[in-house]
Enzyme design. Structure first.
Site, PDB file in Angstrom:
ATOM      1  N   ASP A  41       0.857  -1.198   0.000  1.00  0.00           N
ATOM      2  CA  ASP A  41       0.000   0.000   0.000  1.00  0.00           C
ATOM      3  C   ASP A  41       0.886   1.239   0.000  1.00  0.00           C
ATOM      4  O   ASP A  41       2.030   1.183   0.468  1.00  0.00           O
ATOM      5  CB  ASP A  41      -0.931   0.020   1.231  1.00  0.00           C
ATOM      6  CG  ASP A  41      -2.243   0.765   0.947  1.00  0.00           C
ATOM      7  OD1 ASP A  41      -2.198   2.012   0.772  1.00  0.00           O
ATOM      8  OD2 ASP A  41      -3.290   0.128   0.876  1.00  0.00           O
ATOM      9  N   ASN A  94      -5.599  -5.175  -6.366  1.00  0.00           N
ATOM     10  CA  ASN A  94      -6.796  -4.555  -5.789  1.00  0.00           C
ATOM     11  C   ASN A  94      -6.722  -3.032  -5.706  1.00  0.00           C
ATOM     12  O   ASN A  94      -7.757  -2.366  -5.771  1.00  0.00           O
ATOM     13  CB  ASN A  94      -7.012  -5.139  -4.379  1.00  0.00           C
ATOM     14  CG  ASN A  94      -7.930  -4.282  -3.540  1.00  0.00           C
ATOM     15  OD1 ASN A  94      -9.141  -4.309  -3.707  1.00  0.00           O
ATOM     16  ND2 ASN A  94      -7.342  -3.488  -2.636  1.00  0.00           N
ATOM     17  N   TYR A 160     -13.091   6.158 -14.588  1.00  0.00           N
ATOM     18  CA  TYR A 160     -13.167   4.967 -13.731  1.00  0.00           C
ATOM     19  C   TYR A 160     -13.699   3.770 -14.529  1.00  0.00           C
ATOM     20  O   TYR A 160     -13.138   2.673 -14.489  1.00  0.00           O
ATOM     21  CB  TYR A 160     -14.063   5.259 -12.525  1.00  0.00           C
ATOM     22  CG  TYR A 160     -14.079   4.154 -11.490  1.00  0.00           C
ATOM     23  CD1 TYR A 160     -13.050   4.027 -10.559  1.00  0.00           C
ATOM     24  CD2 TYR A 160     -15.130   3.234 -11.443  1.00  0.00           C
ATOM     25  CE1 TYR A 160     -13.063   3.014  -9.605  1.00  0.00           C
ATOM     26  CE2 TYR A 160     -15.144   2.215 -10.498  1.00  0.00           C
ATOM     27  CZ  TYR A 160     -14.122   2.113  -9.577  1.00  0.00           C
ATOM     28  OH  TYR A 160     -14.132   1.096  -8.635  1.00  0.00           O
ATOM     29  N   THR A 195     -16.921   1.091   1.786  1.00  0.00           N
ATOM     30  CA  THR A 195     -15.487   1.277   2.054  1.00  0.00           C
ATOM     31  C   THR A 195     -15.173   2.777   1.986  1.00  0.00           C
ATOM     32  O   THR A 195     -15.985   3.563   1.471  1.00  0.00           O
ATOM     33  CB  THR A 195     -14.595   0.580   0.992  1.00  0.00           C
ATOM     34  OG1 THR A 195     -14.743   1.290  -0.242  1.00  0.00           O
ATOM     35  CG2 THR A 195     -14.943  -0.885   0.793  1.00  0.00           C
TER      36      THR A 195
END
Ligand code: NAI
Length: 259
Positions: A41, A94, A160, A195
């Site tokens: 990350d 991801n 997106y 999220t």
């Protein structure tokens, strides 16, 4: 394998964007199933906190600061994965960012590039750099996190949607290219999931509460998804239970795209 042995015992998994949301839930699930985890990350402290937690509960995990848009970072994380755990079996591409609800006629090229860079270049680089490590193990499983917005469009989300649609066909091409290597490549297509990414996207709307209600109503099951519900699919695709699945699109969307 005995009944009690975890499904992913002895496997090594790299999850990008593992500090939050779907990546975090996927890392937890893969670890619970016995895999050693490499947590990637740009949020280094978030990934490190999760690694400590997984290790404290008997798992194997390391956290590495890693920007999926950077080839050098990919080279380094794959080298560290092999150094720490001896190889790589599972890659979960991801990490992703939302757009900012800008209409096409106002969308800057730089904004377009920033979304494509993380959501699509990041997946390409993951395949490009992890591929040789997966091949060395004699096969493996790649799970690319696309979206329902890789299957259907949404006004204000052109970059997106383009990035996530790209992930679908990139996954299928990789699946065909790597089938002889026994590397399975599948994409998952979540509906809207609770999220921080969705929170951020909603905050870009004038009427965030109203927009949320509309989103809930667009899912026939009458709610948004939970990150754990996507993690279950990721863990399934990572395991030998999905041994005949490659090049597929697994939709987990509460019925959004059934309409
Ligand atoms: P999130 O915002 O909770 O987590 C994303 C993580 O990726 C964060 O920890 C962030 O620091 C990390 N990240 C961002 N840019 C990065 C980079 N350049 N390199 C490495 N890490 C980076 O997001 P969420 O919702 O968990 O999303 C995960 C994936 O699922 C994304 O690809 C997203 O597009 C996809 N998705 C999410 C849906 C949702 O409704 N939440 C629906 C469909 C797909």
């Amino acid at each position: 394998m005995s009944e009690a042995e975890p499904k992913l015992a002895g496997k090594v998994a790299l999850v990008t964007g593992a500090a939050s949301g779907i990546g975090e839930a996927s890392a937890r699930k893969l670890s619970a199933n016995g895999a050693a985890l490499v947590l990637s990350d740009i949020n280094e402290s978030g990934a490190a906190a999760l690694a400590s937690e997984l290790v404290a509960t008997g798992g194997k995990a390391i956290a590495i600061r890693h920007d999926v848009t950077q080839p050098d970072d990919w080279e380094r994380i794959i080298a560290l994965t092999v150094e720490n755990f001896g190889g790589l079996d599972i890659l979960v591409n991801n990490a992703g960012i939302p757009g900012d609800n800008t209409g096409l006629m106002d969308l800057d090229l730089s904004k377009w590039h920033s979304v494509l860079s993380v959501n699509l270049d990041g997946v390409f680089l993951g395949l490009r750099y992890a591929g040789p490590a997966l091949e060395k193990r004699g096969g493996g499983s790649v799970i690319n996190v696309s979206s329902i917005l890789g299957k259907v469009g949404l006004p204000g989300a052109a970059a997106y949607c383009a990035s996530k649609g790209g992930v679908s066909l990139l996954s299928k091409s990789a699946a065909l290219e790597w089938a002889p290597l026994k590397i399975r490549v599948n994409s998952v297509h979540p509906g809207f999931v609770e999220t921080p990414l969705v929170d951020q996207a909603l905050q870009n709307h004038e009427d965030a509460a109203g927009m949320r209600e509309l989103l809930v109503a667009a899912h026939p099951l009458g709610r948004l998804g939970q990150a754990e519900e996507i993690a279950n699919a990721v863990a399934f695709l990572a395991s030998d239970e999905a041994s005949f699945m490659t090049g597929s699109e697994m939709v987990i969307d509460g019925g959004y795209t059934a309409q």
